[in-house]
Scaffold this motif. Structure first.
Motif, short mmCIF file in Angstrom:
data_model
loop_
_atom_site.label_atom_id
_atom_site.label_comp_id
_atom_site.label_asym_id
_atom_site.label_seq_id
_atom_site.Cartn_x
_atom_site.Cartn_y
_atom_site.Cartn_z
N HIS A 171 0.82 -1.23 0.00
CA HIS A 171 0.00 0.00 0.00
C HIS A 171 0.85 1.28 0.00
O HIS A 171 0.60 2.22 0.77
N VAL A 172 1.82 1.34 -0.90
CA VAL A 172 2.78 2.45 -0.91
C VAL A 172 2.16 3.78 -1.31
O VAL A 172 2.67 4.85 -0.96
N TRP A 173 1.04 3.73 -2.04
CA TRP A 173 0.45 4.98 -2.54
C TRP A 173 -0.13 5.84 -1.41
O TRP A 173 -0.40 7.02 -1.61
N LEU A 174 -0.32 5.27 -0.22
CA LEU A 174 -0.87 6.04 0.89
C LEU A 174 0.19 6.85 1.62
O LEU A 174 -0.13 7.60 2.55
N ASP A 175 1.42 6.73 1.20
CA ASP A 175 2.51 7.61 1.65
C ASP A 175 2.86 8.51 0.46
O ASP A 175 3.39 8.02 -0.54
N PRO A 176 2.55 9.80 0.52
CA PRO A 176 2.80 10.68 -0.62
C PRO A 176 4.25 10.68 -1.09
O PRO A 176 4.52 10.87 -2.28
N VAL A 177 5.18 10.45 -0.18
CA VAL A 177 6.60 10.46 -0.55
C VAL A 177 6.93 9.22 -1.39
O VAL A 177 7.59 9.32 -2.44
N LYS A 178 6.46 8.07 -0.96
CA LYS A 178 6.69 6.85 -1.74
C LYS A 178 5.92 6.89 -3.06
O LYS A 178 6.42 6.42 -4.09
N TYR A 179 4.73 7.45 -3.02
CA TYR A 179 3.93 7.56 -4.24
C TYR A 179 4.64 8.45 -5.26
O TYR A 179 4.62 8.19 -6.46
N LYS A 211 2.95 18.36 -6.38
CA LYS A 211 1.66 18.26 -5.68
C LYS A 211 1.75 17.28 -4.52
O LYS A 211 1.20 17.52 -3.44
N LEU A 212 2.43 16.16 -4.76
CA LEU A 212 2.59 15.15 -3.71
C LEU A 212 3.49 15.67 -2.59
O LEU A 212 3.29 15.36 -1.41
N GLY A 213 4.49 16.47 -2.94
CA GLY A 213 5.35 17.09 -1.93
C GLY A 213 4.56 18.06 -1.05
O GLY A 213 4.74 18.10 0.17
N ASP A 214 3.67 18.82 -1.68
CA ASP A 214 2.81 19.74 -0.92
C ASP A 214 1.88 18.96 0.00
O ASP A 214 1.63 19.37 1.15
N LEU A 215 1.35 17.84 -0.49
CA LEU A 215 0.48 17.00 0.32
C LEU A 215 1.23 16.43 1.52
O LEU A 215 0.71 16.40 2.65
N ASP A 216 2.46 15.99 1.29
CA ASP A 216 3.31 15.50 2.37
C ASP A 216 3.49 16.56 3.45
O ASP A 216 3.38 16.28 4.66
N THR A 217 3.74 17.80 3.03
CA THR A 217 3.90 18.90 3.99
C THR A 217 2.63 19.13 4.79
O THR A 217 2.67 19.36 6.01
N GLU A 218 1.47 19.03 4.13
CA GLU A 218 0.19 19.19 4.82
C GLU A 218 0.01 18.13 5.90
O GLU A 218 -0.45 18.42 7.01
N PHE A 219 0.35 16.89 5.58
CA PHE A 219 0.24 15.81 6.56
C PHE A 219 1.23 16.01 7.71
O PHE A 219 0.89 15.86 8.88
#
Length: 339
Positions: A171-179, A211-219
């Motif tokens: 389930h790697v896609w649930l970690d924005p960094v791995k995704y 976008k995924l980096g921004d999402l990671d920062t939000e989390f």
């Protein structure tokens, strides 16, 4: 894994053979090559997280078909002969080995040159029913090897062979960094398969990674200060997310969303809920909420949705990956008492 619904190997092999024979009787060329699809790159994605990557990175240059339709639990997907045959026509196949055994076998037999296994584009780890870090963990274990084998023998882990490595959690896609790591690999594959549009694929990949980096920062920011670090969920899909943001996932059913927890596990979870001041039992959109509601009723807790994003339906809290992940963040912040 709910093996009772999977296609028998002999039937699957026969269907693949029939599909490929019918294809060879036709022109034998892809739609992209003969212009049958407007010159677009034909991409077959196994399920939603792969579809999202293909659409975001491919943009207007790709035609994406998804094997798992909205509302279908991807672990239990049965492929129709037509779908199996269509695999041989694809220019690119994008899948995540270990999630869908029937898909894995059909893809292996399709023999498409540009076949991309997302599980090879990032590091997989082992996660059991309980995943995360002890309280006071500081900065250790940001998604890497620290807890790879810690829970390997726990209930809920044995008997699940998701992943391309034994016991690996897919389930790697649930970690924005791995995704984002997977996205980069998919972008490279598209560039290789369709060099004419390589610059666009690279541009789209860079935009998605941002976008995924921004999402990671939000989390990271949203979950930094919380009243508790523990969350309980029916499906242990959030192991990578838990590690990334220093949380403790307690899964009711392990990696398989349809397995039944033992009475001992339910009792253990009641004790965890009391000890760690858990307020909410999470369930998901594509599987039954019965077990979550039973545990919540026994413990006097609330229930809420934490979406593993294996498919988007009209019940999803958002129209795409980013929106649903933000809904997950809102739910986690509320349940964990984020300050």
């Amino acid at each position: 894994m709910n093996v009772r619904r999977l296609i028998p190997t002999t039937a699957l092999a026969g269907a693949v053979a029939l599909g490929l024979v019918s294809l060879s009787a036709c022109a034998g060329t892809s739609d992209a090559a003969d212009g049958g699809n407007g010159g677009k790159l034909d991409v077959v994605a196994s399920f939603y997280p792969m579809q999202y990557l293909a659409e975001q990175i491919g943009g207007g240059h790709v035609a994406v078909e998804t094997l798992t339709k909205p509302g279908v639990e991807p672990h239990d997907l049965e492929l129709k002969p037509r779908q199996i045959g269509a695999l041989g026509e694809a220019d690119v196949i994008l899948y995540l080995k270990g999630i869908q055994p029937a898909v894995d076998e059909a893809i292996a037999q399709a023999g498409v040159k540009n076949t991309v296994d997302a599980a090879t584009l990032t590091k997989l780890e082992a996660h059991g029913t309980s995943t995360g870090h002890d309280h006071g963990h500081g900065e250790e274990g940001h998604g890497e090897e620290g807890h790879a084998d810690e829970h390997a023998g726990e209930e809920g882990h044995e008997g699940h062979d998701h992943g391309s490595e034994a016991g690996a959690d897919p389930h790697v896609w649930l970690d924005p960094v791995k995704y984002a790591e997977v996205a980069k690999g998919v972008g490279s594959a598209f560039e290789k398969a369709d060099p004419e549009h390589a610059a666009d694929y690279k541009k789209n990949t860079d935009a998605l990674v941002k976008k995924l980096g921004d999402l990671d920062t939000e989390f990271e920011t949203g979950l930094k200060n919380t009243a508790t670090r523990t969350f309980i969920t029916t499906h242990s899909a959030f192991g990578y997310l838990a590690e990334r943001y220093h949380l403790d996932q307690e899964g009711i059913s392990g990696l398989d969303p349809e397995s039944e927890p033992s009475p001992a596990r339910m009792k253990e979870l009641q004790e965890v809920a009391a000890k760690d001041k858990v307020s909410t039992i999470f369930f998901e959109t594509l599987a039954s909420d019965k077990t979550a509601k039973t545990l919540a009723g026994d413990t006097g807790l609330k229930t809420d949705v934490l979406d593993p994003l294996e498919g988007i339906t009209d019940k999803s809290r958002g129209d795409d990956y980013i929106e649903v992940m933000r809904s997950n963040l809102t739910a986690l912040k509320k349940a964990l008492g984020a300050k």
